[in-house]
Design an enzyme around this catalytic site. Sequence first.
Site, PDB file in Angstrom:
ATOM      1  N   CYS A 116       3.385  30.062  40.421  1.00  0.00           N
ATOM      2  CA  CYS A 116       3.988  29.326  39.298  1.00  0.00           C
ATOM      3  C   CYS A 116       4.505  27.944  39.701  1.00  0.00           C
ATOM      4  O   CYS A 116       4.808  27.115  38.844  1.00  0.00           O
ATOM      5  CB  CYS A 116       5.113  30.146  38.684  1.00  0.00           C
ATOM      6  SG  CYS A 116       4.535  31.721  38.040  1.00  0.00           S
ATOM      7  N   HIS A 243       9.979  25.524  34.876  1.00  0.00           N
ATOM      8  CA  HIS A 243       8.973  26.579  34.740  1.00  0.00           C
ATOM      9  C   HIS A 243       9.410  27.528  33.633  1.00  0.00           C
ATOM     10  O   HIS A 243      10.576  27.910  33.561  1.00  0.00           O
ATOM     11  CB  HIS A 243       8.820  27.314  36.075  1.00  0.00           C
ATOM     12  CG  HIS A 243       7.939  28.514  35.970  1.00  0.00           C
ATOM     13  ND1 HIS A 243       6.716  28.468  35.350  1.00  0.00           N
ATOM     14  CD2 HIS A 243       8.102  29.799  36.387  1.00  0.00           C
ATOM     15  CE1 HIS A 243       6.166  29.672  35.389  1.00  0.00           C
ATOM     16  NE2 HIS A 243       6.993  30.496  36.017  1.00  0.00           N
ATOM     17  N   ASN A 273       4.917  33.128  30.084  1.00  0.00           N
ATOM     18  CA  ASN A 273       4.809  32.519  31.410  1.00  0.00           C
ATOM     19  C   ASN A 273       3.326  32.295  31.726  1.00  0.00           C
ATOM     20  O   ASN A 273       2.587  33.244  31.947  1.00  0.00           O
ATOM     21  CB  ASN A 273       5.458  33.467  32.436  1.00  0.00           C
ATOM     22  CG  ASN A 273       5.384  32.944  33.859  1.00  0.00           C
ATOM     23  OD1 ASN A 273       4.698  31.960  34.136  1.00  0.00           O
ATOM     24  ND2 ASN A 273       6.087  33.595  34.759  1.00  0.00           N
TER      25      ASN A 273
HETATM   26  N1  COA Z   1      10.535  46.903  26.723  1.00  0.00           N
HETATM   27  C1  COA Z   1      11.543  47.809  26.696  1.00  0.00           C
HETATM   28  N2  COA Z   1      12.203  48.197  27.824  1.00  0.00           N
HETATM   29  C2  COA Z   1      11.801  47.658  28.978  1.00  0.00           C
HETATM   30  C3  COA Z   1      10.745  46.734  29.075  1.00  0.00           C
HETATM   31  C4  COA Z   1      10.113  46.364  27.866  1.00  0.00           C
HETATM   32  N3  COA Z   1       9.096  45.478  27.831  1.00  0.00           N
HETATM   33  N4  COA Z   1      10.599  46.358  30.363  1.00  0.00           N
HETATM   34  C5  COA Z   1      11.517  47.037  31.070  1.00  0.00           C
HETATM   35  N5  COA Z   1      12.238  47.831  30.232  1.00  0.00           N
HETATM   36  C6  COA Z   1      13.334  48.724  30.578  1.00  0.00           C
HETATM   37  C7  COA Z   1      13.290  49.199  31.994  1.00  0.00           C
HETATM   38  O1  COA Z   1      12.408  50.299  32.109  1.00  0.00           O
HETATM   39  C8  COA Z   1      14.722  49.582  32.241  1.00  0.00           C
HETATM   40  O2  COA Z   1      14.940  50.845  31.681  1.00  0.00           O
HETATM   41  P1  COA Z   1      15.846  51.920  32.462  1.00  0.00           P
HETATM   42  O3  COA Z   1      17.198  51.279  32.560  1.00  0.00           O
HETATM   43  O4  COA Z   1      15.781  53.109  31.567  1.00  0.00           O
HETATM   44  O5  COA Z   1      15.183  52.108  33.786  1.00  0.00           O
HETATM   45  C9  COA Z   1      15.501  48.580  31.404  1.00  0.00           C
HETATM   46  O6  COA Z   1      14.554  48.017  30.465  1.00  0.00           O
HETATM   47  C10 COA Z   1      16.099  47.454  32.228  1.00  0.00           C
HETATM   48  O7  COA Z   1      15.097  46.965  33.094  1.00  0.00           O
HETATM   49  P2  COA Z   1      15.380  45.752  34.042  1.00  0.00           P
HETATM   50  O8  COA Z   1      14.131  45.450  34.804  1.00  0.00           O
HETATM   51  O9  COA Z   1      16.625  45.993  34.831  1.00  0.00           O
HETATM   52  O10 COA Z   1      15.666  44.615  32.948  1.00  0.00           O
HETATM   53  P3  COA Z   1      16.080  43.123  33.153  1.00  0.00           P
HETATM   54  O11 COA Z   1      17.244  42.819  32.306  1.00  0.00           O
HETATM   55  O12 COA Z   1      16.132  42.739  34.602  1.00  0.00           O
HETATM   56  O13 COA Z   1      14.848  42.360  32.496  1.00  0.00           O
HETATM   57  C11 COA Z   1      12.892  41.142  33.162  1.00  0.00           C
HETATM   58  C12 COA Z   1      13.568  42.505  33.013  1.00  0.00           C
HETATM   59  C13 COA Z   1      11.523  41.374  33.752  1.00  0.00           C
HETATM   60  C14 COA Z   1      12.791  40.518  31.787  1.00  0.00           C
HETATM   61  C15 COA Z   1      13.766  40.258  34.080  1.00  0.00           C
HETATM   62  O14 COA Z   1      14.100  40.948  35.238  1.00  0.00           O
HETATM   63  C16 COA Z   1      13.068  38.987  34.446  1.00  0.00           C
HETATM   64  O15 COA Z   1      12.704  38.193  33.608  1.00  0.00           O
HETATM   65  N6  COA Z   1      12.912  38.736  35.764  1.00  0.00           N
HETATM   66  C17 COA Z   1      12.230  37.560  36.243  1.00  0.00           C
HETATM   67  C18 COA Z   1      10.765  37.759  36.062  1.00  0.00           C
HETATM   68  C19 COA Z   1      10.001  36.491  36.217  1.00  0.00           C
HETATM   69  O16 COA Z   1      10.434  35.448  35.851  1.00  0.00           O
HETATM   70  N7  COA Z   1       8.793  36.620  36.766  1.00  0.00           N
HETATM   71  C20 COA Z   1       7.890  35.545  36.911  1.00  0.00           C
HETATM   72  C21 COA Z   1       8.245  34.706  38.081  1.00  0.00           C
HETATM   73  S1  COA Z   1       7.258  33.272  38.129  1.00  0.00           S
END
Ligand code: COA
Length: 316
Positions: A116, A243, A273
């Site tokens: 990215c 980004h 993204n």
């Molecule tokens: N819909 C519903 N629930 C979802 C889900 C979705 N699409 N994706 C994950 N969950 C659930 C998980 O299973 C978890 O459930 P649990 O508590 O029962 O295990 C819960 O939501 C929380 O998951 P978590 O991963 O802790 O959520 P979060 O608040 O960290 O959000 C992201 C997840 C991926 C949105 C966040 O971590 C993020 O954006 N990270 C950066 C990713 C990124 O930018 N990547 C690209 C880099 S270039």
Amino acid sequence: MSSPFIAILGTGAHSPAKVLTNHDLARLVDTTDEWIVTRTGIRERHIAGKNETTSQMAAAAARAALADAGVSAEQVDLIILATLTPDQPMPATACLVQHLLGVPARAACFDLNAACSGFLYALDTAWAMLGSGRYKHALVIGAEKMSSLVDWTDRSTCVLFGDGAGAAVLGPARGTAQILGARLYAEGAHAHLLCVPRGPKPVIQMKGREIFKNAVREMEDATREILEQHGLTAAQISCVIPHQANLRIIESLGQYLGLPPERFVVNLDRHGNTSAASIPLALDEARRSGRVRAGDTTLLVAFGAGLTYGSALVRW
Ligand code: COA
């Protein structure tokens, strides 16, 4: 070392026609529009058709950038294509783009993978090559078909990504516009946090929370360092083009830097993204909507798998 006489002369973008909304995704995996919007800010993303390739999207964005710059394909002597989704392992997709555009054989063309952060890596590389005086007009492109690497059964990643391309033409500065600086970084120790391991069907694997924390810290560091290098304060930046991964990451960055949300260009609600395409897509939208005006200083700042990150300062 600075190369003060190189500028971004024009920009262009291309998005596939097909739009996949959060509601569409809720029919594929166990998710909701509300969860995706609250956690990421993303509402929809463009998805390339089966036969729509990274090279085709890159060429479309590049054509728009050349038209915007008033530079012809014959004048281009360097193409750097940032992508992690090349059409094939070889040849370089940049060579396919060269052919599609009719760029002459004397041009150097290659792909670059910094995930990215790819557009900033390509921008800094092109800036250095043009600054050497050995090349005159460069096409710097970020293009991705992320949908080809997404695990469409994994709700924690498939909601995040989209396809598209953005491009910039770099060349001899006209007037006061110029690239002021760029700074690139990598932390290979964290490579496992976001990767596409080899396998029968390679797909994206991500530790979302760790990526989130690293992203905010790295973009803040990259911003503070480049501002300091150039004797600027955050308040002197008229617009930040970050980004486009997650709105909460961008909001946290704004809070740490003491910058109001309206200072940030955000289009992830409509694109998700798009990895290396994300910054040039947002940059093109910002220029065309009048958010970047002559004399403005713009900050570009990225993070991604690697972990790579970086920043650039551009005056218009
Ligand atoms: N819909 C519903 N629930 C979802 C889900 C979705 N699409 N994706 C994950 N969950 C659930 C998980 O299973 C978890 O459930 P649990 O508590 O029962 O295990 C819960 O939501 C929380 O998951 P978590 O991963 O802790 O959520 P979060 O608040 O960290 O959000 C992201 C997840 C991926 C949105 C966040 O971590 C993020 O954006 N990270 C950066 C990713 C990124 O930018 N990547 C690209 C880099 S270039």
